[in-house]
Scaffold this motif. Structure first.
Motif, PDB file in Angstrom:
ATOM      1  N   GLU A  14       0.812  -1.225   0.000  1.00  0.00           N
ATOM      2  CA  GLU A  14       0.000   0.000   0.000  1.00  0.00           C
ATOM      3  C   GLU A  14       0.846   1.277   0.000  1.00  0.00           C
ATOM      4  O   GLU A  14       0.328   2.384  -0.020  1.00  0.00           O
ATOM      5  CB  GLU A  14      -0.986   0.000   1.179  1.00  0.00           C
ATOM      6  CG  GLU A  14      -0.376   0.025   2.573  1.00  0.00           C
ATOM      7  CD  GLU A  14       0.232  -1.316   3.033  1.00  0.00           C
ATOM      8  OE1 GLU A  14       0.194  -2.303   2.255  1.00  0.00           O
ATOM      9  OE2 GLU A  14       0.780  -1.364   4.149  1.00  0.00           O
ATOM     10  N   LEU A  25      -0.196   5.423  -8.124  1.00  0.00           N
ATOM     11  CA  LEU A  25      -0.127   3.970  -7.939  1.00  0.00           C
ATOM     12  C   LEU A  25       0.699   3.668  -6.696  1.00  0.00           C
ATOM     13  O   LEU A  25       1.709   4.324  -6.437  1.00  0.00           O
ATOM     14  CB  LEU A  25       0.557   3.297  -9.142  1.00  0.00           C
ATOM     15  CG  LEU A  25      -0.167   3.282 -10.486  1.00  0.00           C
ATOM     16  CD1 LEU A  25       0.705   2.581 -11.527  1.00  0.00           C
ATOM     17  CD2 LEU A  25      -1.534   2.595 -10.391  1.00  0.00           C
ATOM     18  N   GLU A  29       0.127  -1.855  -6.679  1.00  0.00           N
ATOM     19  CA  GLU A  29      -0.535  -1.611  -7.970  1.00  0.00           C
ATOM     20  C   GLU A  29       0.476  -1.520  -9.105  1.00  0.00           C
ATOM     21  O   GLU A  29       0.243  -2.027 -10.209  1.00  0.00           O
ATOM     22  CB  GLU A  29      -1.353  -0.312  -7.884  1.00  0.00           C
ATOM     23  CG  GLU A  29      -2.557  -0.428  -6.976  1.00  0.00           C
ATOM     24  CD  GLU A  29      -3.140   0.916  -6.550  1.00  0.00           C
ATOM     25  OE1 GLU A  29      -4.314   0.943  -6.142  1.00  0.00           O
ATOM     26  OE2 GLU A  29      -2.415   1.942  -6.596  1.00  0.00           O
ATOM     27  N   THR A  32       1.718  -4.975 -10.072  1.00  0.00           N
ATOM     28  CA  THR A  32       0.699  -5.714 -10.824  1.00  0.00           C
ATOM     29  C   THR A  32       0.601  -5.193 -12.257  1.00  0.00           C
ATOM     30  O   THR A  32       0.626  -5.973 -13.219  1.00  0.00           O
ATOM     31  CB  THR A  32      -0.670  -5.565 -10.115  1.00  0.00           C
ATOM     32  OG1 THR A  32      -0.509  -5.970  -8.766  1.00  0.00           O
ATOM     33  CG2 THR A  32      -1.724  -6.412 -10.793  1.00  0.00           C
ATOM     34  N   ALA A  33       0.490  -3.855 -12.403  1.00  0.00           N
ATOM     35  CA  ALA A  33       0.302  -3.279 -13.744  1.00  0.00           C
ATOM     36  C   ALA A  33       1.537  -3.505 -14.611  1.00  0.00           C
ATOM     37  O   ALA A  33       1.440  -3.917 -15.769  1.00  0.00           O
ATOM     38  CB  ALA A  33      -0.002  -1.788 -13.630  1.00  0.00           C
ATOM     39  N   ASP A 116      -2.134  -0.204 -19.594  1.00  0.00           N
ATOM     40  CA  ASP A 116      -3.261  -0.246 -18.653  1.00  0.00           C
ATOM     41  C   ASP A 116      -2.688  -0.139 -17.231  1.00  0.00           C
ATOM     42  O   ASP A 116      -2.178  -1.121 -16.690  1.00  0.00           O
ATOM     43  CB  ASP A 116      -4.032  -1.556 -18.843  1.00  0.00           C
ATOM     44  CG  ASP A 116      -5.185  -1.678 -17.863  1.00  0.00           C
ATOM     45  OD1 ASP A 116      -5.455  -0.705 -17.118  1.00  0.00           O
ATOM     46  OD2 ASP A 116      -5.814  -2.762 -17.840  1.00  0.00           O
ATOM     47  N   LEU A 118      -4.219   0.170 -14.605  1.00  0.00           N
ATOM     48  CA  LEU A 118      -5.092  -0.429 -13.577  1.00  0.00           C
ATOM     49  C   LEU A 118      -5.173  -1.941 -13.712  1.00  0.00           C
ATOM     50  O   LEU A 118      -6.021  -2.580 -13.072  1.00  0.00           O
ATOM     51  CB  LEU A 118      -6.498   0.181 -13.668  1.00  0.00           C
ATOM     52  CG  LEU A 118      -6.544   1.698 -13.457  1.00  0.00           C
ATOM     53  CD1 LEU A 118      -7.934   2.234 -13.691  1.00  0.00           C
ATOM     54  CD2 LEU A 118      -6.054   2.052 -12.056  1.00  0.00           C
ATOM     55  N   ALA A 119      -4.312  -2.537 -14.546  1.00  0.00           N
ATOM     56  CA  ALA A 119      -4.344  -3.992 -14.721  1.00  0.00           C
ATOM     57  C   ALA A 119      -4.235  -4.667 -13.354  1.00  0.00           C
ATOM     58  O   ALA A 119      -3.477  -4.213 -12.487  1.00  0.00           O
ATOM     59  CB  ALA A 119      -3.192  -4.433 -15.624  1.00  0.00           C
ATOM     60  N   THR A 120      -4.984  -5.736 -13.174  1.00  0.00           N
ATOM     61  CA  THR A 120      -5.050  -6.346 -11.837  1.00  0.00           C
ATOM     62  C   THR A 120      -4.525  -7.779 -11.808  1.00  0.00           C
ATOM     63  O   THR A 120      -4.579  -8.440 -10.776  1.00  0.00           O
ATOM     64  CB  THR A 120      -6.506  -6.363 -11.326  1.00  0.00           C
ATOM     65  OG1 THR A 120      -7.313  -6.926 -12.359  1.00  0.00           O
ATOM     66  CG2 THR A 120      -6.986  -4.979 -10.967  1.00  0.00           C
ATOM     67  N   THR A 121      -3.992  -8.250 -12.942  1.00  0.00           N
ATOM     68  CA  THR A 121      -3.674  -9.681 -12.993  1.00  0.00           C
ATOM     69  C   THR A 121      -2.184 -10.016 -13.006  1.00  0.00           C
ATOM     70  O   THR A 121      -1.822 -11.175 -12.956  1.00  0.00           O
ATOM     71  CB  THR A 121      -4.267 -10.306 -14.270  1.00  0.00           C
ATOM     72  OG1 THR A 121      -3.801  -9.505 -15.361  1.00  0.00           O
ATOM     73  CG2 THR A 121      -5.778 -10.335 -14.227  1.00  0.00           C
ATOM     74  N   THR A 123       2.027 -10.234 -12.165  1.00  0.00           N
ATOM     75  CA  THR A 123       2.942 -10.380 -11.029  1.00  0.00           C
ATOM     76  C   THR A 123       4.339  -9.967 -11.483  1.00  0.00           C
ATOM     77  O   THR A 123       4.657 -10.032 -12.673  1.00  0.00           O
ATOM     78  CB  THR A 123       3.029 -11.841 -10.529  1.00  0.00           C
ATOM     79  OG1 THR A 123       3.273 -12.664 -11.671  1.00  0.00           O
ATOM     80  CG2 THR A 123       1.773 -12.277  -9.819  1.00  0.00           C
TER      81      THR A 123
END
Ligand code: MCA
Ligand code: AMP
Length: 483
Positions: A14, A25, A29, A32-33, A116, A118-121, A123
């Protein structure tokens, strides 16, 4: 090699990493992005990055570095000729841009990936790179011809940022604010990758203004990076802006670089804020060479001492190293160390010319050294290199662009002193038709559209002929007599 950004996995998710205006970000985040994008681009050739001052540029470059793919940051204001040259020279396999960004024609033929943020998938992938793998190709002007692509290895990025951390006591607790463009070393490597390597954060202003600097330094930012033009504008604003003075007074570190900060501006800022700006000295090809240290004496007019790992010497015209540190003997700065670039892309001739046989890089900057090792830059070998607003601009590329204008018969370009920009691009032209010379704005727009707006002449002088020597070479020093 070990990861460039250990904080992407080793820092609380965070924790804030990047902020551009009201978009930001955290480390979680960003990991991830950038991880998701890295997966998509892994194994491709070099990639171009449409380097607007936006979150997407930072995420795109971090993704490229995670994927082990070299990134070529593009000035989004590059004109058609400059852009065409960079694209044909660097041959990127695709371009990264922000969704909605409109790209000019030469880029429309390339595959495009919208970043993107805000991509959330994704690693963060494991680092499989070598020290010498290219991290970035950054284009930089020479005295003649089109800009050259300096290939910057991952090792140089890591070592320069760690050396600066040592010199500046730069830690994860620092919050940097700046408004530098993201297609050069200063704004991108120091200003974005620097905080991320430390696990700290950066707030980018989008464009420079003193209100933004005051706001961020009053609300948690600890460090400011800028070019001398920005500090000059701060110095001008300080007498009537107590909020700005208070904000600067509270900063941990104010750093200037890319060109010399005049002593007058140093002094005005010190008087109004009680704080001294420190200078560091670098180059696209060498990243950072010297700096005044946070724990050292902030002496105005010097760029400090060599950074850890950097070997620096001054040499005479015939290549003899100067041994005297007497504050008077002038020599060219040559450097050696892990901070250096590898080569100019596709330019083995220029690469060979840039180094001595034993591997010292010839900076072209002239300096003296004080008895305690502090370096003072006193000038530059090439009169045909202009530093304007911290941008390096080659006189030759502007002359070529001017000569492509039908109303110009002859052209010469010089850099003249300017209180705001340090140096101002000045064009001296012989019109094709003396009865109807092209307007100065017309020539400025011509250069801005072909090369880049910062390369446009700010002043145009009209002559009936250019002063030349017996060999036909333009005598630029004699031009000033016409002023
Ligand atoms: C004006 N503009 C035009 C024209 N005239 N556009 C097209 N055609 C024209 N004829 C536009 C510009 O695009 C810009 O648009 C606006 O007018 C103002 O432009 P300009 O006058 O050039 O800007 P400025 O206000 O003078 O900029 C000062 C600056 C800038 C902000 C200090 O010079 C700057 O960002 N410098 C940083 C350079 C830097 O980072 N150097 C690092 C490289 P718009 O309004 O849309 O912007 S050196 C390096 O990396 C080494 C390693 C090191 O040591 O650091
Ligand atoms: P660039 O090629 O655009 O990376 O610009 C590098 C050049 O900027 C150097 O060769 C120096 O001439 C100049 N430069 C960078 N930092 C400083 C500084 N603090 N003082 C004087 N000149 C500087």
């Amino acid at each position: 090699m070990s990861p460039l950004f250990p904080a992407l996995t080793g820092t609380p998710a965070e924790r804030p990493a990047l902020r551009f205006g009201d978009r930001g970000l955290t480390y979680g985040e960003l990991g991830t992005a950038a991880g998701a994008l890295a997966e998509r681009i892994r194994g491709t050739g070099r990639i171009a990055v449409w380097a607007t001052p936006a979150l997407e540029t930072a995420v795109g470059v971090v993704a490229a570095l995670l994927a082990g793919v070299a990134a070529v940051p593009l000035n989004p204001k590059s004109g058609e000729k400059e852009l065409g040259h960079i694209l044909s020279d660097s041959a990127p396999s695709l371009v990264l841009a922000a969704p909605g960004d409109e790209l000019p024609s030469p880029l429309r033929d390339l595959d495009r990936i919208d970043v993107d943020v805000l991509a959330t998938t994704g690693t963060v992938p494991e680092d499989q790179t070598q020290d010498d793998d290219p991290a970035l190709v950054v284009y930089t002007s020479g005295t003649t011809g089109p800009p050259k692509g300096a290939v910057i290895p991952r090792r140089a990025v890591a070592t320069t940022l760690d050396a600066l951390a040592d010199a500046w006591q730069w830690t994860e607790d620092d919050v940097l604010v700046h408004a530098l463009p993201l297609f050069h070393v200063h704004g991108l490597i120091l200003g974005i990758l620097g905080p991320l390597r430390r696990g700290g954060s950066v707030r980018h202003l989008g464009r420079f203004d003193t209100e933004g600097v005051a706001r961020e330094l009053s609300s948690g930012a600890t460090m400011l990076f800028g070019v001398p033009t920005m500090y000059h504008r701060i110095a001008e604003a300080l007498p009537t802006d107590p909020t700005l003075a208070k904000a600067l007074a509270g900063a941990r570190l104010l750093v200037s670089g890319s060109a010399a900060l005049p002593v007058h501006d140093h002094e005005r800022i010190a008087t109004a804020t009680g704080r001294r700006v420190i200078e560091r000295y670098g180059m696209t090809e060498t990243l950072m060479n010297t700096s005044v240290r946070a724990d050292g004496e902030p002496r105005a007019g010097t760029v400090g001492v060599p950074l850890p790992g950097v070997e620096l010497r001054l040499v005479e015209d015939d290549g003899t190293p100067l041994t005297a540190h007497d504050g008077e003997s002038v020599g060219e700065i040559q450097v050696r160390g892990p901070n250096l670039f590898t080569e100019y892309l596709n330019r083995p001739d220029a690469t060979a010319a840039a180094f001595t046989p034993d591997g010292w890089f010839r900076t072209g900057d002239m300096a003296v050294r004080d008895a305690d090792g502090y370096v003072r830059i006193v000038g530059r070998k090439a009169t045909d290199l202009i530093k304007s607003g911290g941008y390096k601009i080659g006189a030759g590329e502007i002359e070529n662009a001017l000569l492509e204008h039908p109303a110009v018969r002859e052209a010469a370009v010089t850099g003249e002193p300017d209180p705001d920009l340090g140096e101002r691009v000045v064009a001296w032209i012989v019109p094709a038709d003396p009865q109807s010379p092209p307007a100065a704005e017309e020539l400025a727009s011509h250069v801005a559209a072909r090369l880049a707006p910062h390369k446009r002449p700010r002043t145009v002088h009209y002559l009936t002929s250019l002063p030349r020597n017996d060999m036909g070479k333009i005598m630029k020093r004699a031009l000033r007599a016409h002023d």
